[in-house]
Write a protein that holds these residues in place. Structure first.
Motif: not given
Length: 282
Positions: A121-134
């Motif tokens: 999930x931590x990689x998402x912001x680097x791509x500009x992708x909203x991310x969440x861990x569940x």
């Protein structure tokens, strides 16, 4: 099954018989059906990810209001295809949900050998992708997160990354012995925790939706249905030999026709060495 894939279709696929939608050309439990918008599962890691982005881009261009969800494991996230998929989805604003099932192991490789960062999930912001861990063991949490992600994806035409944290207690496959790469104590620790099914069952019991008697009746009826379906499926012949080379092209080109004729001639000449009676004839 909740989407309409039948028990017969599941078992026919596992047997690879003539009624198998995949015509016996896939490994068992590699299901897929066009009518239900479910792309066939494939064994190579991450190959489905850029394909899913391509599908999402097509849906975006068609302005259909639909989206794609792509499931993969944390092991697949180490493949180059994962990077390409995430990057293209972000830059092209594709309506796709990337759903990572992080169960701690990519076959025999633990997560601490897969990556040094904080999961997927931590990689998402680097791509500009909203991310969440569940919590992947909480069915209701997973449902709610996925539902919210779908709304965002469809309304804003952008990708979302979900990382569901869980643990694979069993072996990776029937040919895997997980005791070779993890301790008994580790597995025992996770055994003591509530699994997704047991947690949801407790929830249902608290609402008086389920109990031991219903569980017993359901198991008996389900086992009966499965066994009846298996008996029926194993009696069916396999798909014709011709099906091996079909569907690669819209129309079979000359070089594949030559190969098919060569296969048929070979089997005809040495049919005592092949179980030809197990296959449907054209």
């Amino acid at each position: 099954m909740y989407r309409g894939f039948t028990l017969d279709q599941f078992v026919n696929q596992c047997y690879g018989n003539k009624n198998d939608i995949g015509k016996g050309r896939q490994m068992p439990v590699h299901y897929g059906i066009k009518a239900l918008n479910f792309v066939s599962i494939s064994s190579p890691l991450a190959t489905q990810m850029p394909q899913a982005v391509g599908s999402a881009y097509a849906l975006k261009r068609s302005q259909s209001g639909l989206c794609v969800i792509c499931y993969f494991g944390e092991g697949a996230s180490s493949e180059g295809d994962a990077h390409a998929a995430l990057n293209f989805a972000a830059t092209l604003n594709c309506p796709i949900i990337f759903f990572c099932r992080n169960n701690g192991y990519a076959i025999s490789t633990p997560t601490h050998e897969q990556y040094k960062g904080d999961g997927v999930a931590a990689r998402g912001p680097a791509y500009g992708i909203p991310s969440i861990r569940v919590d992947g063991n909480d069915i209701l949490a997973v449902y709610n997160v996925t539902k919210a992600a779908r709304q965002l994806v469809v309304e804003e035409s952008k990708p979302v990354l979900i990382e569901a944290m869980t643990y694979r207690i069993g072996h990776h496959s029937t040919s895997d012995d997980s005791s070779a790469y993890r301790s008994v104590d580790e597995v025992r620790f996770w055994h003591q925790k509530d699994h997704p099914i047991s947690r949801f069952r407790k929830y249902m019991e608290n609402l008086n939706w389920w109990d031991d008697s219903k569980e017993k009746a359901w198991k008996e009826e389900t086992k009966k249905q499965v066994m009846q379906t298996v008996v029926k499926a194993e009696k069916l012949k396999r798909a014709p030999i011709d099906e091996m080379l079909k569907d690669v092209y819209d129309e079979m080109p000359p070089h594949l026709k030559e190969q098919l004729e060569a296969i048929k001639a070979h089997v005809e000449q040495y049919q005592e060495h092949y179980p030809v009676d197990n296959y449907e004839k054209n």
